[in-house]
Design a protein around this motif. Structure first.
Motif, PDB file in Angstrom:
ATOM      1  N   THR A   1       0.544  25.505 -18.090  1.00 43.32           N
ATOM      2  CA  THR A   1      -0.804  25.140 -18.553  1.00 43.32           C
ATOM      3  C   THR A   1      -1.881  26.013 -17.916  1.00 43.32           C
ATOM      4  O   THR A   1      -2.980  26.134 -18.460  1.00 43.32           O
ATOM      5  CB  THR A   1      -1.100  23.659 -18.247  1.00 43.32           C
ATOM      6  OG1 THR A   1      -0.877  23.413 -16.847  1.00 43.32           O
ATOM      7  CG2 THR A   1      -0.217  22.735 -19.064  1.00 43.32           C
ATOM      8  N   ASN A   2      -1.570  26.627 -16.770  1.00 42.10           N
ATOM      9  CA  ASN A   2      -2.546  27.492 -16.104  1.00 42.10           C
ATOM     10  C   ASN A   2      -2.176  28.976 -16.208  1.00 42.10           C
ATOM     11  O   ASN A   2      -2.760  29.804 -15.497  1.00 42.10           O
ATOM     12  CB  ASN A   2      -2.678  27.099 -14.624  1.00 42.10           C
ATOM     13  CG  ASN A   2      -3.297  25.728 -14.447  1.00 42.10           C
ATOM     14  OD1 ASN A   2      -4.236  25.369 -15.149  1.00 42.10           O
ATOM     15  ND2 ASN A   2      -2.767  24.947 -13.521  1.00 42.10           N
ATOM     16  N   THR A   3      -1.227  29.307 -17.069  1.00 41.59           N
ATOM     17  CA  THR A   3      -0.819  30.696 -17.258  1.00 41.59           C
ATOM     18  C   THR A   3      -1.658  31.336 -18.346  1.00 41.59           C
ATOM     19  O   THR A   3      -1.594  30.918 -19.517  1.00 41.59           O
ATOM     20  CB  THR A   3       0.677  30.790 -17.634  1.00 41.59           C
ATOM     21  OG1 THR A   3       1.461  30.185 -16.600  1.00 41.59           O
ATOM     22  CG2 THR A   3       1.097  32.241 -17.805  1.00 41.59           C
ATOM     23  N   ASP A   4      -2.464  32.316 -17.993  1.00 45.69           N
ATOM     24  CA  ASP A   4      -3.345  32.961 -18.970  1.00 45.69           C
ATOM     25  C   ASP A   4      -2.535  33.588 -20.109  1.00 45.69           C
ATOM     26  O   ASP A   4      -1.529  34.254 -19.878  1.00 45.69           O
ATOM     27  CB  ASP A   4      -4.194  34.041 -18.291  1.00 45.69           C
ATOM     28  CG  ASP A   4      -5.198  33.465 -17.309  1.00 45.69           C
ATOM     29  OD1 ASP A   4      -5.750  32.394 -17.599  1.00 45.69           O
ATOM     30  OD2 ASP A   4      -5.428  34.085 -16.251  1.00 45.69           O
ATOM     31  N   GLY A   5      -2.979  33.348 -21.326  1.00 46.03           N
ATOM     32  CA  GLY A   5      -2.333  33.933 -22.493  1.00 46.03           C
ATOM     33  C   GLY A   5      -1.056  33.247 -22.927  1.00 46.03           C
ATOM     34  O   GLY A   5      -0.420  33.687 -23.889  1.00 46.03           O
ATOM     35  N   PHE A   6      -0.659  32.167 -22.246  1.00 39.97           N
ATOM     36  CA  PHE A   6       0.592  31.485 -22.594  1.00 39.97           C
ATOM     37  C   PHE A   6       0.454  30.741 -23.911  1.00 39.97           C
ATOM     38  O   PHE A   6      -0.578  30.123 -24.194  1.00 39.97           O
ATOM     39  CB  PHE A   6       0.993  30.506 -21.488  1.00 39.97           C
ATOM     40  CG  PHE A   6       2.283  29.768 -21.761  1.00 39.97           C
ATOM     41  CD1 PHE A   6       3.502  30.382 -21.530  1.00 39.97           C
ATOM     42  CD2 PHE A   6       2.258  28.484 -22.256  1.00 39.97           C
ATOM     43  CE1 PHE A   6       4.688  29.714 -21.787  1.00 39.97           C
ATOM     44  CE2 PHE A   6       3.438  27.803 -22.514  1.00 39.97           C
ATOM     45  CZ  PHE A   6       4.650  28.419 -22.270  1.00 39.97           C
ATOM     46  N   LYS A   7       1.523  30.801 -24.722  1.00 42.59           N
ATOM     47  CA  LYS A   7       1.567  30.082 -25.989  1.00 42.59           C
ATOM     48  C   LYS A   7       2.667  29.023 -25.911  1.00 42.59           C
ATOM     49  O   LYS A   7       3.829  29.347 -25.652  1.00 42.59           O
ATOM     50  CB  LYS A   7       1.857  31.039 -27.158  1.00 42.59           C
ATOM     51  CG  LYS A   7       0.825  32.159 -27.297  1.00 42.59           C
ATOM     52  CD  LYS A   7      -0.558  31.618 -27.583  1.00 42.59           C
ATOM     53  CE  LYS A   7      -1.576  32.733 -27.736  1.00 42.59           C
ATOM     54  NZ  LYS A   7      -2.947  32.228 -27.874  1.00 42.59           N
ATOM     55  N   GLY A   8       2.292  27.782 -26.130  1.00 40.50           N
ATOM     56  CA  GLY A   8       3.256  26.694 -26.059  1.00 40.50           C
ATOM     57  C   GLY A   8       4.259  26.734 -27.202  1.00 40.50           C
ATOM     58  O   GLY A   8       4.009  27.337 -28.249  1.00 40.50           O
ATOM     59  N   SER A   9       5.395  26.095 -26.991  1.00 44.89           N
ATOM     60  CA  SER A   9       6.437  26.014 -28.014  1.00 44.89           C
ATOM     61  C   SER A   9       6.592  24.578 -28.492  1.00 44.89           C
ATOM     62  O   SER A   9       6.240  23.631 -27.788  1.00 44.89           O
ATOM     63  CB  SER A   9       7.776  26.519 -27.461  1.00 44.89           C
ATOM     64  OG  SER A   9       7.690  27.886 -27.124  1.00 44.89           O
TER      65      SER A   9
ATOM     66  N   ASN B   1      -2.786  27.797 -24.278  1.00 47.44           N
ATOM     67  CA  ASN B   1      -3.176  26.896 -25.363  1.00 47.44           C
ATOM     68  C   ASN B   1      -2.513  25.524 -25.248  1.00 47.44           C
ATOM     69  O   ASN B   1      -2.567  24.715 -26.177  1.00 47.44           O
ATOM     70  CB  ASN B   1      -2.885  27.514 -26.727  1.00 47.44           C
ATOM     71  CG  ASN B   1      -1.397  27.635 -27.027  1.00 47.44           C
ATOM     72  OD1 ASN B   1      -0.548  27.415 -26.162  1.00 47.44           O
ATOM     73  ND2 ASN B   1      -1.071  28.002 -28.256  1.00 47.44           N
ATOM     74  N   VAL B   2      -1.874  25.264 -24.104  1.00 49.91           N
ATOM     75  CA  VAL B   2      -1.228  23.980 -23.875  1.00 49.91           C
ATOM     76  C   VAL B   2      -2.236  22.991 -23.297  1.00 49.91           C
ATOM     77  O   VAL B   2      -2.893  23.275 -22.288  1.00 49.91           O
ATOM     78  CB  VAL B   2      -0.027  24.119 -22.915  1.00 49.91           C
ATOM     79  CG1 VAL B   2       0.583  22.750 -22.620  1.00 49.91           C
ATOM     80  CG2 VAL B   2       1.014  25.046 -23.513  1.00 49.91           C
ATOM     81  N   ASN B   3      -2.361  21.833 -23.932  1.00 46.89           N
ATOM     82  CA  ASN B   3      -3.215  20.759 -23.426  1.00 46.89           C
ATOM     83  C   ASN B   3      -2.410  19.965 -22.405  1.00 46.89           C
ATOM     84  O   ASN B   3      -1.415  19.322 -22.763  1.00 46.89           O
ATOM     85  CB  ASN B   3      -3.661  19.855 -24.582  1.00 46.89           C
ATOM     86  CG  ASN B   3      -4.626  18.766 -24.132  1.00 46.89           C
ATOM     87  OD1 ASN B   3      -4.404  18.118 -23.121  1.00 46.89           O
ATOM     88  ND2 ASN B   3      -5.673  18.567 -24.903  1.00 46.89           N
ATOM     89  N   PRO B   4      -2.797  19.986 -21.113  1.00 43.14           N
ATOM     90  CA  PRO B   4      -1.976  19.321 -20.095  1.00 43.14           C
ATOM     91  C   PRO B   4      -1.841  17.818 -20.292  1.00 43.14           C
ATOM     92  O   PRO B   4      -0.787  17.244 -20.012  1.00 43.14           O
ATOM     93  CB  PRO B   4      -2.700  19.659 -18.786  1.00 43.14           C
ATOM     94  CG  PRO B   4      -4.086  20.027 -19.188  1.00 43.14           C
ATOM     95  CD  PRO B   4      -3.980  20.645 -20.533  1.00 43.14           C
ATOM     96  N   VAL B   5      -2.901  17.180 -20.782  1.00 45.84           N
ATOM     97  CA  VAL B   5      -2.837  15.726 -21.000  1.00 45.84           C
ATOM     98  C   VAL B   5      -1.856  15.403 -22.126  1.00 45.84           C
ATOM     99  O   VAL B   5      -1.006  14.512 -22.008  1.00 45.84           O
ATOM    100  CB  VAL B   5      -4.235  15.169 -21.332  1.00 45.84           C
ATOM    101  CG1 VAL B   5      -4.152  13.682 -21.670  1.00 45.84           C
ATOM    102  CG2 VAL B   5      -5.186  15.394 -20.160  1.00 45.84           C
TER     103      VAL B   5
END
Length: 249
Positions: free
Chosen positions: A29-37, A205-209
Motif C-alpha cells: 500500500t505504500n509502494t509507489d507505482g504499485f498496481k493491485g491484483s 492504487n491499493v486502498n489499505p482499508v
C-alpha cells in the motif's frame, strides 16, 4: 471423500489464492507505482443424475480460481518537491534498462548515479525516446533540472534529453517482476500523449482499508469452510466406527 468435502476443498483452494493476492496488495500500500491484483473466480457446475436414488437431478457448485488480473487504475499523485520525482498522469510507463532487458515501471522515484545517469531505486537507467540512457554532464547536475509535461529534460544550459513513455496494447499481458517492474511480452509502442508531472509521485492504487476488510472477510470464510471440512471428516469417522463396531451375525 464425499461431495461435501470436495465442495469445501474447492472453496478453500480459491480462498487461499485470494488470501495470498490480498496480502501482497496490503503489503504494498505504500509502494509507489504499485498496481493491485484481483482474483477472478468462476463456478464449475456438475450435474448429478439420479440424486439420492430418487431419479432427480442435483447441481453441485465447485469454485475455481480462473485468473488473476491487475487493477491498472491510476494511484493518487502526491507532491514531493523533489525534481527527480516524476509521475505519469494518464497512460504509459517509464522504460528502464535492467540486466535482463528493458522493463516498464510507474514508479518515478529517480536519482543520479555516480556518472550522472538518471536511475531508479534499483540503479536501472531511465531511457530516452531513442532507448538510450539519460546521462547528465557533471556540470549540469548542480543546475536546476526541469522536466516538461512532454518529457523534455532541460537545465539552465539547455535541453538534455526526452523521457521515453511507452505502453502495450493489453496491459494485462505485462508480467510483474518485483514490486514495481513489469516485463513486456508484446511489442512496445509510444504513448500518444505524454503528461509527466515533475516533483510528484504516483502512490499505490491499493486502498489499505478496503484491502484489510477484504482480508478479514476471506479469512472468516476460509475458517468456516475449514470447520465444515473438519465436521464432515468427524461425521464420516464416527460412521465408520459404528459400522466396524457392530457385532456380526
Amino acid at each position: 471423500m464425499d461431495t461435501t468435502s470436495y465442495l469445501a476443498l474447492s472453496r478453500i483452494d480459491t480462498l487461499t489464492r485470494a488470501l495470498d493476492v490480498t496480502a501482497n496488495n496490503l503489503a504494498n500500500t505504500n509502494t509507489d507505482g504499485f498496481k493491485g491484483s484481483r482474483v477472478l473466480f468462476s463456478d464449475y457446475l456438475s450435474k448429478q443424475h439420479n440424486a439420492h436414488g430418487l431419479g432427480s437431478e442435483k447441481t453441485l457448485n465447485y469454485n475455481q480460481d480462473k485468473a488473476t488480473y491487475r487493477d491498472n487504475l491510476q494511484g493518487e499523485l502526491r507532491t514531493t518537491g523533489n525534481p527527480l520525482d516524476l509521475a505519469i498522469n494518464g497512460r504509459g510507463y517509464f522504460a528502464v534498462r535492467t540486466q535482463q532487458g528493458v522493463r516498464l515501471t510507474r514508479d518515478g522515484k529517480f536519482q543520479y548515479s555516480n556518472d550522472g545517469t538518471i536511475v531508479d531505486s534499483a540503479g536501472n537507467p531511465l531511457l530516452d525516446n531513442q532507448n538510450r540512457n539519460i546521462t547528465l554532464d557533471p556540470q549540469d547536475i548542480p543546475l536546476r533540472l526541469s522536466v516538461a509535461s512532454d518529457g523534455t529534460i532541460s537545465t539552465d544550459r539547455g535541453r538534455v534529453g526526452s523521457i521515453n513513455l511507452v505502453t502495450v496494447d493489453n496491459t494485462n499481458t505485462l508480467k510483474a517482476e518485483g514490486d514495481h517492474l513489469f516485463r513486456p511480452t508484446t511489442p512496445l509502442r509510444a504513448v500518444d500523449t505524454k503528461e509527466i508531472r515533475q516533483g510528484m509521485l504516483e502512490a499505490s492504487n491499493v486502498n489499505p482499508v478496503a484491502a484489510t476488510t477484504e482480508m478479514v472477510k476471506i479469512q472468516r470464510e476460509y475458517d468456516l469452510n475449514f470447520q465444515l471440512l473438519q465436521k464432515d471428516f468427524t461425521r464420516r469417522l464416527n460412521a465408520l466406527d459404528k459400522i466396524t463396531s457392530e457385532p456380526t451375525a
